[in-house]
Design a protein around this motif. Structure first.
Motif, PDB file in Angstrom:
ATOM      1  N   LEU A   1       0.675  -0.997   0.082  1.00 34.85           N
ATOM      2  CA  LEU A   1       0.091   0.146  -0.004  1.00 34.85           C
ATOM      3  C   LEU A   1       1.004   1.448  -0.084  1.00 34.85           C
ATOM      4  O   LEU A   1       0.860   2.597  -0.761  1.00 34.85           O
ATOM      5  N   ALA A   2       2.222   1.721   0.976  1.00 35.12           N
ATOM      6  CA  ALA A   2       3.153   2.571   1.016  1.00 35.12           C
ATOM      7  C   ALA A   2       3.530   2.766  -0.431  1.00 35.12           C
ATOM      8  O   ALA A   2       3.632   3.495  -0.696  1.00 35.12           O
ATOM      9  N   SER A   3       4.023   1.522  -1.172  1.00 35.11           N
ATOM     10  CA  SER A   3       4.764   1.632  -2.461  1.00 35.11           C
ATOM     11  C   SER A   3       4.756   1.054  -3.933  1.00 35.11           C
ATOM     12  O   SER A   3       5.353   1.478  -4.670  1.00 35.11           O
ATOM     13  N   GLU A   4       3.394   0.230  -3.303  1.00 40.82           N
ATOM     14  CA  GLU A   4       3.528  -0.279  -4.974  1.00 40.82           C
ATOM     15  C   GLU A   4       1.726   0.204  -5.552  1.00 40.82           C
ATOM     16  O   GLU A   4       1.307   0.087  -6.671  1.00 40.82           O
ATOM     17  N   TRP A   5       1.170   1.075  -4.669  1.00 35.81           N
ATOM     18  CA  TRP A   5       0.128   1.224  -4.601  1.00 35.81           C
ATOM     19  C   TRP A   5      -0.362   2.401  -5.737  1.00 35.81           C
ATOM     20  O   TRP A   5      -0.809   2.268  -6.822  1.00 35.81           O
ATOM     21  N   ASN A   6       0.539   3.688  -5.531  1.00 33.90           N
ATOM     22  CA  ASN A   6       0.896   4.562  -6.483  1.00 33.90           C
ATOM     23  C   ASN A   6       1.165   4.347  -8.252  1.00 33.90           C
ATOM     24  O   ASN A   6       1.059   4.924  -9.350  1.00 33.90           O
ATOM     25  N   LYS A   7       2.096   2.970  -8.357  1.00 34.65           N
ATOM     26  CA  LYS A   7       1.919   2.887  -9.274  1.00 34.65           C
ATOM     27  C   LYS A   7       0.846   2.238 -10.170  1.00 34.65           C
ATOM     28  O   LYS A   7       1.113   1.594 -11.475  1.00 34.65           O
ATOM     29  N   SER A   8      -0.027   1.315 -10.436  1.00 32.80           N
ATOM     30  CA  SER A   8      -1.794   1.155 -10.292  1.00 32.80           C
ATOM     31  C   SER A   8      -2.267   2.252 -10.168  1.00 32.80           C
ATOM     32  O   SER A   8      -3.362   1.678 -10.209  1.00 32.80           O
ATOM     33  N   HIS A   9      -2.307   3.270  -9.400  1.00 29.66           N
ATOM     34  CA  HIS A   9      -3.803   4.331  -8.787  1.00 29.66           C
ATOM     35  C   HIS A   9      -3.560   5.188 -10.022  1.00 29.66           C
ATOM     36  O   HIS A   9      -1.461   6.029  -8.934  1.00 29.66           O
ATOM     37  N   ASN A  10      -3.645   5.926 -10.011  1.00 33.62           N
ATOM     38  CA  ASN A  10      -3.123   7.640  -9.989  1.00 33.62           C
ATOM     39  C   ASN A  10      -3.171   8.809  -8.421  1.00 33.62           C
ATOM     40  O   ASN A  10      -2.327   9.389  -8.800  1.00 33.62           O
ATOM     41  N   GLU A  11      -3.716   8.141  -7.926  1.00 36.64           N
ATOM     42  CA  GLU A  11      -3.108   9.135  -6.402  1.00 36.64           C
ATOM     43  C   GLU A  11      -2.846   7.921  -5.552  1.00 36.64           C
ATOM     44  O   GLU A  11      -3.117   7.140  -4.873  1.00 36.64           O
ATOM     45  N   PRO A  12      -1.842   8.608  -4.507  1.00 42.20           N
ATOM     46  CA  PRO A  12      -1.159   8.029  -3.540  1.00 42.20           C
ATOM     47  C   PRO A  12      -1.496   7.580  -2.203  1.00 42.20           C
ATOM     48  O   PRO A  12      -2.157   8.678  -2.248  1.00 42.20           O
ATOM     49  N   LEU A  13      -1.552   7.013  -1.668  1.00 42.23           N
ATOM     50  CA  LEU A  13      -2.246   6.199  -0.416  1.00 42.23           C
ATOM     51  C   LEU A  13      -2.029   7.920   0.673  1.00 42.23           C
ATOM     52  O   LEU A  13      -0.890   7.451   0.679  1.00 42.23           O
ATOM     53  N   THR A  14      -2.436   8.231   1.718  1.00 44.45           N
ATOM     54  CA  THR A  14      -2.222   8.963   2.968  1.00 44.45           C
ATOM     55  C   THR A  14      -1.341   8.073   4.136  1.00 44.45           C
ATOM     56  O   THR A  14      -1.841   6.180   3.882  1.00 44.45           O
ATOM     57  N   LYS A  15      -1.121   8.204   4.501  1.00 45.12           N
ATOM     58  CA  LYS A  15      -0.523   7.267   5.434  1.00 45.12           C
ATOM     59  C   LYS A  15      -1.762   6.454   6.287  1.00 45.12           C
ATOM     60  O   LYS A  15      -1.474   6.295   6.969  1.00 45.12           O
ATOM     61  N   GLU A  16      -2.486   7.861   6.406  1.00 47.70           N
ATOM     62  CA  GLU A  16      -3.900   7.959   7.003  1.00 47.70           C
ATOM     63  C   GLU A  16      -4.904   6.579   7.035  1.00 47.70           C
ATOM     64  O   GLU A  16      -4.678   5.526   7.399  1.00 47.70           O
ATOM     65  N   GLN A  17      -4.715   7.286   5.334  1.00 49.87           N
ATOM     66  CA  GLN A  17      -5.904   5.913   4.599  1.00 49.87           C
ATOM     67  C   GLN A  17      -5.001   4.666   5.313  1.00 49.87           C
ATOM     68  O   GLN A  17      -5.394   3.411   5.345  1.00 49.87           O
ATOM     69  N   ILE A  18      -3.635   4.369   4.401  1.00 56.36           N
ATOM     70  CA  ILE A  18      -2.584   3.101   5.157  1.00 56.36           C
ATOM     71  C   ILE A  18      -3.875   2.357   6.223  1.00 56.36           C
ATOM     72  O   ILE A  18      -3.572   0.610   6.503  1.00 56.36           O
ATOM     73  N   LYS A  19      -3.422   2.861   7.302  1.00 60.70           N
ATOM     74  CA  LYS A  19      -3.333   2.761   8.681  1.00 60.70           C
ATOM     75  C   LYS A  19      -4.850   2.579   8.741  1.00 60.70           C
ATOM     76  O   LYS A  19      -4.975   1.658   9.576  1.00 60.70           O
ATOM     77  N   GLU A  20      -5.526   3.177   8.413  1.00 63.76           N
ATOM     78  CA  GLU A  20      -6.920   3.133   9.006  1.00 63.76           C
ATOM     79  C   GLU A  20      -7.625   1.670   8.460  1.00 63.76           C
ATOM     80  O   GLU A  20      -7.929   1.081   8.787  1.00 63.76           O
TER      81      GLU A  20
END
Length: 198
Positions: free
Chosen positions: A163-182
């Motif tokens: 979620l922290a490093s691969e997600w943004n390779k296939s999605h337009n918006e990187p996740l925030t730390k808060e989204q990942i933690k939530e």
């Protein structure tokens, strides 16, 4: 003031491995970067493999310090989930601060160098073992229910890194730390299944 030639060589080798990768690094290249004769390198390290091993050992010591600092920042009495995120954040910071591991990862993807893969695996295993210890301690304290901590630490670690490093390779918006933690907190503490009514 005498020069610590071994430390100088290790620093130059780390720079070379981080810049050129394992495969392209040679003892000649390390000697040029360190501004020492190749013979000086061989007085401390017999082979490139031995030099690489020394760098990995040093990285493990630095990682252990980073993980311990991550726990200390939050205090020893923080909740298990808070401690896990502190550890995971420390791991991510360590990986991003050490160009060596980014280069080794790239080398593994591009040409599959066995030594680069082993270097990454070794450091990741160290991280997983540290996380597993925290899970085992949480089970003993009654914070976490009984589980296979080897598998659980692997799932938490991989999911967080993904979620922290691969997600943004296939999605337009990187996740925030808060989204990942939530989302990870929800998955770890509650699961995703609704209660089944009988």
């Amino acid at each position: 003031m005498s020069i610590d030639r071994k430390a100088l060589i290790l620093k130059a080798a780390t720079q070379s491995f981080a810049q050129f990768g394992y495969k392209a690094t040679t003892m000649d290249l390390v000697s040029k970067i360190a501004s020492v004769g190749k013979g000086t390198i061989y007085t401390f390290f017999k082979t490139k493999e031995e030099l690489f091993e020394a760098i990995l050992n040093k990285a493990e010591i630095e990682l252990k310090e980073a993980l311990s600092c991550g726990l200390d920042r939050d205090g020893s009495e923080s909740s298990f989930i808070h401690s896990v995120f502190s550890l995971l954040d420390s791991i991510l910071e360590f990986r991003s601060d050490h160009e060596l591991f980014a280069k080794l990862g790239q080398e593994v993807r591009d040409i599959g160098t066995v030594q680069a893969l082993e270097g990454i695996r070794r450091v990741e295993q160290f991280m997983l073992d540290f996380l597993k210890q925290k899970l085992d301690a949480a089970i003993q304290k009654g914070e976490v229910r009984e589980c296979d901590t080897t598998i659980t630490s692997y799932m938490i670690f991989r999911l967080y890194l993904g979620l922290a490093s691969e997600w943004n390779k296939s999605h337009n918006e990187p996740l925030t730390k808060e989204q990942i933690k939530e989302n990870l907190t929800m998955l770890i503490t509650q699961g995703i299944m609704k209660e089944v009514r009988s």
